[in-house]
Design an enzyme around this catalytic site. Sequence first.
Site, short mmCIF file in Angstrom:
data_model
loop_
_atom_site.label_atom_id
_atom_site.label_comp_id
_atom_site.label_asym_id
_atom_site.label_seq_id
_atom_site.Cartn_x
_atom_site.Cartn_y
_atom_site.Cartn_z
N LYS A 78 75.79 51.54 53.40
CA LYS A 78 75.24 53.21 53.90
C LYS A 78 75.38 53.30 55.09
CE LYS A 78 70.76 55.83 53.30
NZ LYS A 78 69.28 55.62 52.75
N SER A 153 68.24 58.93 49.48
CA SER A 153 69.08 59.35 50.24
C SER A 153 70.45 58.23 50.09
CB SER A 153 68.61 59.39 51.65
OG SER A 153 68.25 58.06 52.15
N SER A 177 64.60 55.86 48.60
CA SER A 177 66.01 56.02 48.71
C SER A 177 67.18 55.04 48.14
CB SER A 177 66.57 56.29 50.15
OG SER A 177 66.02 57.51 50.59
N1 GLN Z 1 63.22 60.97 49.54
C1 GLN Z 1 62.22 60.46 50.54
C2 GLN Z 1 62.27 61.35 52.05
O1 GLN Z 1 62.86 62.34 51.92
C3 GLN Z 1 62.66 58.96 50.72
C4 GLN Z 1 63.80 58.94 51.62
C5 GLN Z 1 64.20 57.46 51.81
O2 GLN Z 1 63.55 56.61 51.25
N2 GLN Z 1 64.85 57.45 52.81
O3 GLN Z 1 62.06 61.02 52.83
#
Ligand code: GLN
Length: 485
Positions: A78, A153, A177
């Site tokens: 990532k 994400s 994410s």
């Molecule tokens: N969807 C969550 C957010 O927008 C979690 C994102 C993540 O785990 N990086 O913060």
Amino acid sequence: MDLYGLTIHEAHALLRKREISAVELTAAVFERIEEVEEKVSAYLTLARDRAMAQAAAADELIGRGACAPLTGIPLAIKDILCTEGMRTTCGSKILENFIPPYNSTVVKKLRTANAIIVGKTNLDEFGMGSSTEHSAFMLTHNPWDLTRTPGGSSGGSAAAVAADECLGAIGSDTGGSIRQPASHCGVVGLKPTYGRVSRFGLVAFASSLDQVGPLTKDVTDCALLMQEICGHDAMDSTSVPRPAPDYTRALGSGLDGLVAGIPKEYHVEGLDEEVSQALNDAIKVIEGLGATCREVSLPHTGYAVATYYLVAPAEASSNLARYDGVRYGLRDATSADLMDMYRDTRSKGFGPEVQRRIIIGTYALSAGYYEAYYGKASQVRTLIMEDFKQAFQACDVLLAPVAPTPAFKLGEKLDDPLSMYLSDIFTLPPSLAGIPGLSVPCGFSREGLPVGLQILGKHFDEETLMRVGYNFEQATDHHQRKPKL
Ligand code: GLN
């Protein structure tokens, strides 16, 4: 079989017997990327020459009889983990041309294990989002249905694994994410216990929540990657000095005597019927394997979304203060003076979702509001932690959905941040509590979209999660289905 379609453990067996070479395997992965990447768009950066050189070096080691589990295995990272000499953008314009002078601990460990780094995968800017649509650079498409998001994400990592554009990948999880994109793309994803994997070189979003973890084609591969990346790191003061068990060995034992809790608060309104059906079927399979399932209560679940969306933006607003145009990253060259330069750099460099979070976070932390917002959220976070502690007194694991619906359409929630936030309802509470969570494929919707089962465990008990996931996987074939691309 095509080499790119192998799991890590299958490829390892062939590499060790020298039936294939790391160069062949890596070349096959790049051919696959050439074939499908135009449709999927999982990668922000590809490192073909480097990867081929790493593969040649791996073959030399194998030739000398040194074939460790990850030697010569092509992996994707990532683009929020620093890679020495390789662009690390975090999906943001502000870091568009940032080339880190060092490796994150996880990448360093993978390279020490002689894994091959194929490239860097797309993500929501700084990890903020649930669909990868908040990337400043491009949209990633769900390999199962190109009109849908891969989740986020870590959507690029999940899509790359699902589309066989790598053998496994690394993601990060702050509030879901890893688990949610794994679920939406039909792959396995593990968010380890907070502190289990070093965050050194993981670009910070919300420091009290961020964790690095694997996305893989099956649970055995998850155990193999986890084994390599976990452990104490002097460079991360929150990494815990606790020896790691042998994850692969733990997989084999059965589920006799295991007690699994089913949180009743997770049967919320808005939970898709097909997701609920897949979950119930999974629970039956796990019972059939010798586990006892019982209902448990996590009474503060309803406060998790509000709590997370205070804590995470507050920490983000502080972490993102470092992008000021002075030391590295984008600098707006047109500004008249220093204050203008700060403002213009940050206005041009950050996308709308990141700006929204900085504003919410700065507000919540400002003098006079701190106690009412961040302070209160921290108290509720403790209650959510206590909920899990209580539940784990009677259970070894909890079984839950990962997301309320299968993957949604690209664009569907983009203009409605609240509905995007609400879709995190099942992944946020475990993140706030710092406990580990594993997502494994557990079924498909009528439209052929994958659905994941979330297995939650006690702090540092990744072993039991993977054992449950592995036994479930042995009894089902969801993980073997592949998207048609
Ligand atoms: N969807 C969550 C957010 O927008 C979690 C994102 C993540 O785990 N990086 O913060």
